[in-house]
Design a protein around this motif. Structure first.
Motif, short mmCIF file in Angstrom:
data_model
loop_
_atom_site.label_atom_id
_atom_site.label_comp_id
_atom_site.label_asym_id
_atom_site.label_seq_id
_atom_site.Cartn_x
_atom_site.Cartn_y
_atom_site.Cartn_z
N MET A 1 0.84 -1.20 0.00
CA MET A 1 0.00 0.00 0.00
C MET A 1 0.87 1.24 0.00
O MET A 1 1.80 1.37 0.80
N ASN A 2 0.59 2.16 -0.93
CA ASN A 2 1.38 3.38 -1.02
C ASN A 2 1.10 4.29 0.16
O ASN A 2 -0.04 4.44 0.61
N LYS A 3 2.16 4.90 0.65
CA LYS A 3 2.02 5.87 1.73
C LYS A 3 1.54 7.20 1.17
O LYS A 3 1.92 7.58 0.05
N PRO A 4 0.70 7.94 1.91
CA PRO A 4 0.25 9.26 1.44
C PRO A 4 1.43 10.21 1.25
O PRO A 4 2.39 10.19 2.04
N SER A 5 1.35 11.05 0.23
CA SER A 5 2.40 12.01 -0.05
C SER A 5 2.22 13.23 0.86
O SER A 5 1.16 13.87 0.87
N LEU A 6 3.27 13.57 1.62
CA LEU A 6 3.22 14.64 2.61
C LEU A 6 4.25 15.70 2.30
O LEU A 6 5.45 15.41 2.21
N LEU A 7 3.81 16.93 2.16
CA LEU A 7 4.70 18.07 1.97
C LEU A 7 5.01 18.67 3.33
O LEU A 7 4.11 19.13 4.05
N VAL A 8 6.29 18.67 3.70
CA VAL A 8 6.73 19.21 4.99
C VAL A 8 7.41 20.55 4.75
O VAL A 8 8.44 20.62 4.07
N LEU A 9 6.84 21.62 5.33
CA LEU A 9 7.32 22.98 5.07
C LEU A 9 8.14 23.56 6.22
O LEU A 9 8.52 24.72 6.17
N ILE A 10 8.42 22.74 7.24
CA ILE A 10 9.16 23.21 8.40
C ILE A 10 10.33 22.27 8.67
O ILE A 10 10.28 21.09 8.29
N PRO A 11 11.39 22.74 9.32
CA PRO A 11 12.51 21.85 9.63
C PRO A 11 12.11 20.77 10.63
O PRO A 11 11.38 21.03 11.58
N LEU A 12 12.60 19.56 10.40
CA LEU A 12 12.41 18.45 11.33
C LEU A 12 13.77 17.88 11.69
O LEU A 12 14.63 17.71 10.82
N ASP A 13 13.97 17.56 12.98
CA ASP A 13 15.21 16.87 13.35
C ASP A 13 15.15 15.43 12.85
O ASP A 13 14.12 14.95 12.37
N ASP A 14 16.27 14.75 12.96
CA ASP A 14 16.37 13.41 12.37
C ASP A 14 15.35 12.44 12.96
O ASP A 14 14.72 11.66 12.22
N ASP A 15 15.18 12.48 14.27
CA ASP A 15 14.24 11.56 14.90
C ASP A 15 12.81 11.84 14.45
O ASP A 15 12.03 10.91 14.17
N SER A 16 12.46 13.13 14.38
CA SER A 16 11.11 13.50 13.96
C SER A 16 10.87 13.09 12.50
O SER A 16 9.81 12.55 12.16
N TYR A 17 11.88 13.36 11.66
CA TYR A 17 11.76 13.00 10.24
C TYR A 17 11.54 11.50 10.09
O TYR A 17 10.66 11.06 9.33
N SER A 18 12.31 10.72 10.81
CA SER A 18 12.20 9.26 10.70
C SER A 18 10.83 8.77 11.17
O SER A 18 10.23 7.88 10.55
N ALA A 19 10.34 9.38 12.24
CA ALA A 19 9.03 8.97 12.77
C ALA A 19 7.92 9.27 11.77
O ALA A 19 7.02 8.44 11.55
N VAL A 20 7.99 10.44 11.14
CA VAL A 20 6.96 10.82 10.16
C VAL A 20 7.10 9.98 8.89
O VAL A 20 6.12 9.51 8.31
N ALA A 21 8.35 9.75 8.47
CA ALA A 21 8.59 9.01 7.22
C ALA A 21 8.12 7.56 7.29
O ALA A 21 7.88 6.93 6.25
#
Length: 311
Positions: A1-21
Motif C-alpha cells: 500500500m502506497n504511503k500518502p504524499s506529505l509536503l513538509v514545510l518546516i525543519p524536522l530533526d532526524d528523529d522526527s523526520y524518521s518517525a513521520v517518514a
C-alpha cells in the motif's frame, strides 16, 4: 500500500523526520526556495501538508495542490494558514494544541524572572567582577498581580505557575471563561492598569495585531513588566522600545517579535529587555509530543477517522 504524499514545510530533526517518514512519503521543503520547487514538481500528488503558524500555507499554494485533503500545524498557532480557503475545499485542518503548553508556560516564567530580577545583566556583571553593592536592588517577583492576555491552555498553565509565587491573576479574553475563577477584564488597557506583569498568550493574526500598543504600555506603567510568548505581531515594537528606553515601562521579556527571524534593532541596545529566539515551545519533550500528535491526527484522517485536535 502506497504511503500518502506529505509536503513538509518546516525543519524536522532526524528523529522526527524518521518517525513521520514511517507512515508518509515525505517531500521535504523547509526553505522558501525548496517550497516553491516542491510545489512546482510534486503539487499534483500532495495529499497532506505539515507546517506551522509562522510558516503557514497560502491560498495560492492551496490552489496548486489539487489532491490536498489534510493540513496540520505542528504547534498550536495557525495564523498564516489560509483556513477559510482550505475549509471551502473540505480540507481537514488540525494543529498541535496542548502538545507544548507546559514548555511555553515554563519559558514565560523564565522570561518574567529574568526580566524582573535582571538576571542576564547580573550574569554579565558578575563575570566582569562587579559586586552587588554596585548594582541597584531589583523587585521581588512574588506577591504581585499578573494579567494574562489570552487565557487559553497556555494562559491557564501560566496562571497555575503564578499561584506558586502568590501572584494574583486577572485576564482578558474576547469573553469570560465560565470555568476560570480569575478576575476578568473586558479591556486590555484596564487589565494592564491593574497588573504588575502582563503576559501575552493570545493567538496571532490580524485580530490581535498591535493589541498591546502605547496606550496599554502606558497603563502597565513604569514599574510594570511585559512578557510575550505568543506572536510578535501582538506588540507594537516601536512603542515598546520607546517605553523601555524612556522608563515608562520597567522591563520586558520577549520570545517573539516583529520581523522574525531578524532581532528587533530598536531593542538590542536596551538592557531592560530579555530576548530569546522563538524557542518557548521547543524542547525534546515538546517536539516529540507535537510530532506524535501530528502522526496520530494524520493516521486517523487517512484511516477515515476524526482528528483529535481539529482547528
Amino acid at each position: 500500500m502506497n504511503k500518502p504524499s506529505l509536503l513538509v514545510l518546516i525543519p524536522l530533526d532526524d528523529d522526527s523526520y524518521s518517525a513521520v517518514a514511517a507512515g508518509f512519503d515525505i517531500v521535504y521543503a523547509p526553505t522558501p526556495a525548496e517550497r516553491f520547487a516542491a510545489i512546482e514538481a510534486h503539487g499534483a500528488a500532495i495529499r497532506a501538508v505539515l507546517t506551522n503558524g509562522t510558516t503557514g500555507l497560502t491560498a495560492a499554494e492551496l490552489d496548486r495542490l489539487p489532491k490536498l485533503e489534510f493540513v496540520s500545524a505542528l504547534g498550536a498557532g495557525y495564523e498564516n494558514i489560509a483556513i477559510d480557503h482550505a475549509r471551502a475545499r473540505g480540507i481537514v485542518l488540525c494543529n498541535g494544541a496542548g502538545t507544548n503548553d507546559d514548555c511555553v508556560a515554563d519559558h514565560a516564567f523564565a522570561l518574567l524572572l529574568a526580566a524582573v530580577r535582571d538576571v542576564a545583566y547580573r550574569d554579565r556583571a558578575t563575570r566582569d567582577g562587579i559586586w552587588r553593592d554596585q548594582l541597584p536592588m531589583r523587585p521581588t517577583v512574588s506577591g504581585k498581580r499578573m494579567g494574562i492576555v489570552g487565557l487559553g491552555n497556555i494562559g491557564l498553565k501560566v496562571a497555575r505557575r503564578a499561584a506558586g509565587f502568590d501572584i494574583e491573576t486577572g485576564y482578558h479574553n474576547r469573553k469570560p471563561r465560565a470555568d476560570a475563577a480569575y478576575r476578568y477584564f473586558d479591556s486590555v488597557v484596564e487589565l494592564a492598569r491593574w497588573s504588575d506583569y502582563l503576559i501575552i498568550a493570545t493567538p496571532g493574526g490580524p485580530a490581535t495585531r498591535h493589541m498591546v500598543d502605547r496606550t496599554v504600555l502606558d497603563a502597565l506603567g513604569p514599574r510594570g513588566f511585559l512578557v510575550n510568548v505568543a506572536r510578535g505581531s501582538v506588540v507594537d515594537t516601536a512603542a515598546l522600545a520607546d517605553a523601555l528606553a524612556h522608563g515608562t515601562l520597567a522591563g520586558a521579556g520577549l520570545d517573539v517579535y516583529e520581523g522574525e527571524p531578524e532581532p528587533p534593532q530598536a531593542l538590542l541596545s536596551l538592557r531592560n529587555v530579555v530576548l530569546t529566539p522563538h524557542v518557548a515551545g521547543t524542547s525534546p519533550e515538546a517536539i516529540a509530543a507535537s510530532v506524535n500528535n501530528f502522526i496520530d491526527n494524520a493516521t486517523r484522517h487517512f484511516a477515515g477517522e476524526a482528528v483529535l485536535t481539529p482547528i
